[in-house]
Scaffold this active site. Sequence first.
Site, PDB file in Angstrom:
ATOM      1  N   CYS A 147       0.846  -1.197   0.000  1.00  0.00           N
ATOM      2  CA  CYS A 147       0.000   0.000   0.000  1.00  0.00           C
ATOM      3  C   CYS A 147       0.887   1.255   0.000  1.00  0.00           C
ATOM      4  O   CYS A 147       1.495   1.558  -1.021  1.00  0.00           O
ATOM      5  CB  CYS A 147      -0.974  -0.048   1.169  1.00  0.00           C
ATOM      6  SG  CYS A 147      -2.453   0.918   0.884  1.00  0.00           S
ATOM      7  N   HIS A 274      -3.531  -5.279   0.561  1.00  0.00           N
ATOM      8  CA  HIS A 274      -2.869  -5.771   1.775  1.00  0.00           C
ATOM      9  C   HIS A 274      -2.871  -7.296   1.786  1.00  0.00           C
ATOM     10  O   HIS A 274      -3.796  -7.903   2.331  1.00  0.00           O
ATOM     11  CB  HIS A 274      -3.591  -5.247   3.016  1.00  0.00           C
ATOM     12  CG  HIS A 274      -3.400  -3.785   3.230  1.00  0.00           C
ATOM     13  ND1 HIS A 274      -2.431  -3.273   4.056  1.00  0.00           N
ATOM     14  CD2 HIS A 274      -4.038  -2.719   2.684  1.00  0.00           C
ATOM     15  CE1 HIS A 274      -2.485  -1.952   4.033  1.00  0.00           C
ATOM     16  NE2 HIS A 274      -3.455  -1.593   3.205  1.00  0.00           N
ATOM     17  N   GLU A 276      -1.325  -9.260   3.554  1.00  0.00           N
ATOM     18  CA  GLU A 276      -1.180  -9.835   4.900  1.00  0.00           C
ATOM     19  C   GLU A 276      -2.516 -10.276   5.498  1.00  0.00           C
ATOM     20  O   GLU A 276      -2.562 -11.199   6.298  1.00  0.00           O
ATOM     21  CB  GLU A 276      -0.483  -8.844   5.847  1.00  0.00           C
ATOM     22  CG  GLU A 276      -1.253  -7.580   6.219  1.00  0.00           C
ATOM     23  CD  GLU A 276      -1.084  -6.440   5.220  1.00  0.00           C
ATOM     24  OE1 GLU A 276      -0.720  -6.713   4.057  1.00  0.00           O
ATOM     25  OE2 GLU A 276      -1.329  -5.279   5.603  1.00  0.00           O
TER      26      GLU A 276
END
Length: 356
Positions: A147, A274, A276
Amino acid sequence: VFLCCYGDQKAHEAILKVLNLESFPREPKLDEWVARATMFDTLQDIVRIAMVGKYTGLSDSYLSVLKALLHASVYCHRKLVVDWVASTDLEDSTKIEAPDAYKAAWNLLKSADGILVPGGFGDRGVQGKILAAKYARENNVPYLGICLGMQMAVVEFARHVMNLPHANSTEFDPNAKTPCVIFMPEGSKTHMGGTMRLGSRRTFFKVADCKSAKLYGNADYVDERHRHRYEVNPDMVPEFENAGLKFVGKDESDRRMEIIEIPNHQYFIGAQFHPEFKSRPAKPSPLFVGLIAASSGQLDKVLQGCSNGHVIPGKHQFSNGPYTPAAHQNTNGHAKKLANGVANGTYYPNGNGVHA
Ligand SMILES: NC(=O)CC[C@H](N)C(=O)O
């Protein structure tokens, strides 16, 4: 230890009883977890990742990044060591105001096997993130920008490769002469969230022969989660591509840039989303696996494994593949640097997941 105790002490039976589910007795399937935890305890080879962020307002976004790094490290059979580098400490002003902190930060960055710049809001430390991306790009050090970490890699590339010194994100300079990251609110009628582009969105791979597409199992597209307002200026994309920065993943309109890569770098990837958030112990996030694999000299092997079917094509999922995943540890003495013990597995309840 927890898993073994959990099984031995029959915690599952107590839970079933409380929930009145005893009529559905099932043996807990912990074999995979126990195997992963056992394997994890034997890991010796360290992979050292510098996480370059802003640590005054640690949020649970960083916790997800940390867990994703851990999942990927275990997948690659490496013991994860995270060196937290405050991005402001890399900046020239720190060199004058706090020379020791400056030196320590640069030493950590330079001794890392790989560099990760996570997401964030606000302009504090942004210059340090740009410097970290520059260092990774120039020295062929594996880099993953998430990001804001991708946006700053784009600004860095514009300034230092394309010689556009005024390149900036309009988040930090609304009147930037060269606005290469700009405000692109999403006028979606079906998705809530004000001006923030939020939640799951689809990324289409535009280049088959790129590292990220391979890591995702040669998928045509992937759905990942977003939370941002700014994006790469689509009008500058041809200029960037001519200079060697490739936009290998885009949204369905082709106007929103989702994944960047520098093809002739061993691993330089940025994602507007993202990754993650969708990482799990048995399903590490592909872009994190790529970072850890590159940082431990295993990228070719992992990419080969991907094309041999170790990834389920079209899905955000790694098979168990040649490795068995496990859990995180941090034993290199850096624990004292870790704000609030996050990397030691302590739950960090800050509430909203937004960087302060
Ligand atoms: N989550 C993030 O990293 C956000 C990046 C940037 N501040 C934006 O709003 O686009």
